[in-house]
Write a protein that holds these residues in place. Structure first.
Motif, PDB file in Angstrom:
ATOM      1  N   VAL A 227     -62.108  42.107 -16.429  1.00  0.00           N
ATOM      2  CA  VAL A 227     -62.584  41.364 -15.188  1.00  0.00           C
ATOM      3  C   VAL A 227     -61.608  41.007 -14.416  1.00  0.00           C
ATOM      4  N   TYR A 228     -60.647  40.102 -14.883  1.00  0.00           N
ATOM      5  CA  TYR A 228     -59.582  39.500 -14.111  1.00  0.00           C
ATOM      6  C   TYR A 228     -58.158  40.180 -14.052  1.00  0.00           C
ATOM      7  N   GLY A 229     -58.129  40.937 -14.916  1.00  0.00           N
ATOM      8  CA  GLY A 229     -56.803  41.746 -14.830  1.00  0.00           C
ATOM      9  C   GLY A 229     -55.759  41.137 -15.842  1.00  0.00           C
ATOM     10  N   THR A 230     -56.153  39.965 -16.488  1.00  0.00           N
ATOM     11  CA  THR A 230     -55.007  39.421 -17.495  1.00  0.00           C
ATOM     12  C   THR A 230     -55.996  39.240 -18.621  1.00  0.00           C
TER      13      THR A 230
END
Length: 138
Positions: free
Chosen positions: A3-6
């Protein structure tokens, strides 16, 4: 990560870093050890601060309590009433008396206990604590 890339980090990993967090922060071993020693030094200071505050609180509470406490002095020959406890044979129910006596103080022990005697000089078999007697006023 989708979802957030991290990657997500749980709160315990922020306080107690895992190997993954150390690698992401790019700290070398010397800096990491140095920061932990500084945090350990702060823990001792915080612990001492908490101990001092606890002692101050206990002192304030004891002085507030001791202002209201009136010490009772018992001397040999003084007449007292003895409390009837629920496990004694004299406790007959809800409407029975709570105190029995009068008894005469025969001897005052150092630990806050009394040896009582009946009015005919017959001794009570066991010592009794100060909280279980009160003055008898004629």
């Amino acid at each position: 990560m989708l979802v957030y890339g991290t990657e997500d980090v749980i709160p315990t990993e922020v306080e107690i870093p895992s190997l993954r967090i150390i690698q992401e922060a790019e700290l070398d071993d010397v800096e990491w050890v140095k920061s932990h020693y500084e945090q350990l030094a702060l823990i001792d200071g915080k612990r001492m601060n908490a101990v001092c505050h606890g002692q101050l609180y206990q002192n304030r509470m004891s002085t507030a309590f001791n202002k209201r406490v009136k010490p009772r002095q018992f001397t040999p020959g003084l007449l007292v009433l003895k409390k009837i406890f629920p496990h004694q044979d004299e406790a007959k129910g809800k409407f029975s008396p709570n105190w029995q006596g009068p008894y005469m103080v025969h001897w005052v022990l150092a630990g806050g206990a009394l040896i009582l005697a009946k009015m005919d000089r017959e001794f009570w078999p066991k010592p009794i604590n100060l909280y279980a007697v009160k003055h008898y006023y004629v």
